[in-house]
Write a protein that holds these residues in place. Structure first.
Motif, short mmCIF file in Angstrom:
data_model
loop_
_atom_site.label_atom_id
_atom_site.label_comp_id
_atom_site.label_asym_id
_atom_site.label_seq_id
_atom_site.Cartn_x
_atom_site.Cartn_y
_atom_site.Cartn_z
N GLU A 1 34.85 19.04 -29.75
CA GLU A 1 33.25 18.35 -29.45
C GLU A 1 33.06 17.10 -30.05
N GLU A 2 34.20 16.37 -30.49
CA GLU A 2 33.98 15.08 -30.75
C GLU A 2 35.12 14.18 -30.08
N GLY A 3 34.88 12.95 -30.01
CA GLY A 3 35.74 12.32 -29.27
C GLY A 3 35.22 11.67 -28.08
N PRO A 4 35.76 10.94 -27.30
CA PRO A 4 35.44 10.39 -25.77
C PRO A 4 35.01 11.12 -24.83
N ASP A 5 35.25 12.47 -24.85
CA ASP A 5 34.69 13.52 -23.82
C ASP A 5 33.97 14.56 -24.70
N ALA A 6 33.19 14.27 -25.76
CA ALA A 6 32.31 14.89 -26.30
C ALA A 6 31.25 15.65 -25.60
N ALA A 7 30.69 14.87 -24.76
CA ALA A 7 29.62 15.34 -24.05
C ALA A 7 30.01 16.71 -23.11
N ARG A 8 31.17 16.21 -22.53
CA ARG A 8 31.67 17.18 -21.34
C ARG A 8 32.17 18.58 -22.27
N ASN A 9 32.87 18.16 -23.25
CA ASN A 9 33.52 19.28 -23.89
C ASN A 9 32.27 20.15 -24.72
#
Length: 619
Positions: A154-162
């Motif tokens: 839930e962190e990083g470049p794909d946080a929103a998607r995840n």
């Protein structure tokens, strides 16, 4: 025992010439008053036997016994029908033994003195509710580690998607439950009975958590949790109905609410399991999810030791089986015979509002038959209110919330365990208050208190994180919030929804209620991770505090009281037009409450809306 007290044990009203097969001209006491169950503007509740003379009751009972080949219990049926005709004057019924008189007296004097089979049924089925609570907290703890393990951090470049993906996985059981699982209740109950439907649900609830623990990818975990939802939906739509139909009216709320008590117990056990396996490394989240199979095992093994619902047997025309069930669920043969005939007489009256269509037609009748539509509205209100109150943002994500408040993984799990403990302990008062104060009163008391405690918890996030008061105050108000929830909005929705529909629409009606509850639980589960990120915890908690006030207003206007009424008596309660009920609440109840509790005027008097008609004098 006074006449009024006796009337509380048994009651309602009806078109006697239709329900018992008697013609008006043959009745010794005149024509029975007909109450329109779709438009009960008099708000009367009558006994369907009260307008008959004792001689007419005996004749009808004898016809009933011969029709259904129950002549071997005819002496009990005669006495039981006369007791049901005038509950306040049961002592004067001919041939009553001292044991039978004592048993009838104890229905009020010692109402918790019930057969072991009844308590076994309630306890065993309530254990099934622990599956739901345990799964909620299993995923609660697993949220701290499974996203990383399955490649959706839930962190990083794909946080929103995840974040959306984690919410979707957590919501999977509730999605499957609301869209399919709960709707299986009607055909499963029709074909297999209440016990058979519960048995099938237990199979899903046993195997699916084990599958979740073995998942290697997030799609596999998503599918296994969808399968869990099938069992959860079928179970949630059947068990409360099964318990309500087996339980006497005087203690129905206290026993049926064991569903919530054991859901709370399941939450506590899930929190305990999360703590117990937190140091097991990479498999901790697997153990947290997989352990939810444990309470499904006794449900699977023990459900057929319970007596089947007598009302289900009556619906199927199997009166002999219904009597056998009632004999196990009541203290004496007389009480079993009385309830058999009285339920039968009341169910016959329900034919005024019973649809005879197929599954699709019955679903449509939830919104087209006035008496059923009012139950649908009330069921919708209490079920959606359970999600509007915000309890599941804590049950699903308390570990995440506490971690954002500055707690370590261990500290977040301990704080979540404290929430589970409070939720369980404070569910106990409802066992004794739900049938005295009533369902509606508990709801109206708890919602304002849940609103301010949730708002207070949100504002505590403004306390600097460096201060020990930051986490302590957040946890305190979350715990107080749970303490108000547990005896009110916790037990009422499933208890209430299992009561309010007539037998003809009970399965499909309960499916509707569970679909609303589980569907909005899935919406909450999907949206809350993103809501936390965008609105901050303070904004999210404030949003749900406002929803508590909205739910309070909905309950005030749309939810009638159901305490201490037989399931069939509620036809008369929900026969009262919604507009009439709303006017009474606004122009009678609200002014009375202000005078009594704001201005402290002890002389304030509230005229009851519903009027219980008494037995007419004998010839």
């Amino acid at each position: 025992m006074s006449k009024e007290e006796g009337a509380q044990i048994q009651s309602p009203e009806a078109n006697v010439d239709r329900s018992l097969g008697t013609e008006p001209e043959t009745m010794e006491k005149g024509t029975a008053e007909h109450i329109n169950l779709n438009n009960n503007v008099t708000a009367k509740i009558k006994n369907p036997l009260a307008d008959l003379s004792p001689a007419q009751v005996i004749r009808d009972v004898e016809e009933f016994a011969h029709e259904f080949e129950l002549t071997d219990i005819l002496p009990h049926l005669r006495k039981g029908a006369l007791v049901a005709r005038d509950p306040a004057d049961y002592v004067s019924v001919p041939d009553m033994s001292n044991e039978e008189i004592t048993a009838i007296h104890n229905e009020k004097a010692h109402k918790w003195k019930q057969p072991r089979a009844l308590y076994f049924t309630i306890i065993l089925c309530s254990i099934g509710a622990a599956v739901q609570g345990w799964d909620q907290t299993g995923s609660n703890g697993a949220n701290l580690s499974f996203p990383v393990a399955l490649g959706i951090p839930e962190e990083g470049p794909d946080a929103a998607r995840n974040q959306w993906l984690v919410g979707l996985i957590n919501a999977a059981p509730f999605i499957a439950s609301s869209f399919l699982g709960c709707w299986l209740s009607d055909p499963a109950n029709k074909l297999l009975g209440r016990r058979g439907a519960i048995f099938i649900s237990a199979i899903f609830c046993l195997l699916s958590p084990i599958g979740s623990a073995c998942a290697q990818t997030w799609p596999q975990l998503f599918v296994t949790r969808l399968l869990l939802g099938l069992g959860m939906g079928l179970k949630a739509a059947t068990i409360p109905v099964f318990c309500a139909e087996n339980t006497p009216a005087s203690i129905r709320g206290g026993l049926v609410m064991c569903w919530q008590l054991w859901t709370a117990f399941g939450i506590l056990l899930g929190c305990s399991a999360n703590l117990a396996v937190k140091d097991t490394g990479d498999i901790s989240w697997r153990l947290q999810l997989g352990s939810a199979f444990i309470p499904a095992l006794p449900l699977l093994l023990g459900v057929y030791f319970c007596p089947e619902s007598p009302r289900w047997y009556i619906k199927k025309g199997r009166l002999r089986n219904a009597y056998r069930s009632l004999r196990r669920l009541r203290n004496t043969d007389l009480q079993a015979a009385r309830d058999l005939y009285y339920i039968y007489a009341q169910i016959k009256i329900e034919q005024d509002i019973s649809g005879t269509g197929n599954y699709i037609s019955r679903f449509g009748e939830l919104f087209t038959i006035p008496r059923v539509r009012r139950a649908t509205l009330a069921c919708f209100t209490v079920m959606i209110a359970q999600q509007m109150c915000g309890i599941n943002i804590v049950a699903f994500y308390s570990s995440t919330v506490f971690q954002q408040a500055g707690a370590s993984v261990t500290g977040a799990l301990f704080a979540s365990w404290g929430f589970g403990l409070v939720n369980f302990i404070f569910a106990f008062p409802a066992v004794f208050t739900i049938d005295t104060f009533g369902r509606r009163t508990l709801l109206l008391f708890t919602f304002p208190n849940m609103a301010w405690t949730l708002l207070a918890a949100g504002f505590c996030f403004y306390i600097p994180k460096e201060s020990t008061a930051h986490l302590a105050c957040i946890a305190l108000f979350v715990f107080v919030f749970a303490a108000f929830y547990s005896p009110g909005e916790g037990p009422v929705p499933f208890t209430y929804s299992a009561e309010v529909f007539p037998l003809s629409h009970r399965e499909i009606g309960m499916s509707w209620g569970v679909a609303i509850n589980m569907g909005w639980a899935s919406v909450l589960s999907i949206t809350f991770p993103r809501m936390l990120a965008v609105m901050t915890p303070t904004g999210a908690f404030g949003f749900y505090a406002a929803l508590n006030i909205t739910a309070f207003v909905m309950i005030f206007f749309w939810v009638p009281e159901t305490k201490q009424r037989t399931l069939e008596e509620l036809d008369y309660i929900f026969g009262v037009p919604t507009a009439m009920h709303m006017r009474y609440q606004l122009f009678e109840v609200l002014p009375w409450w202000i005078n009594r509790f704001i201005f402290r005027r002890r002389s304030a008097h509230l005229e009851p809306l519903y009027k219980l008609d008494h037995i007419a004098t004998s010839d």
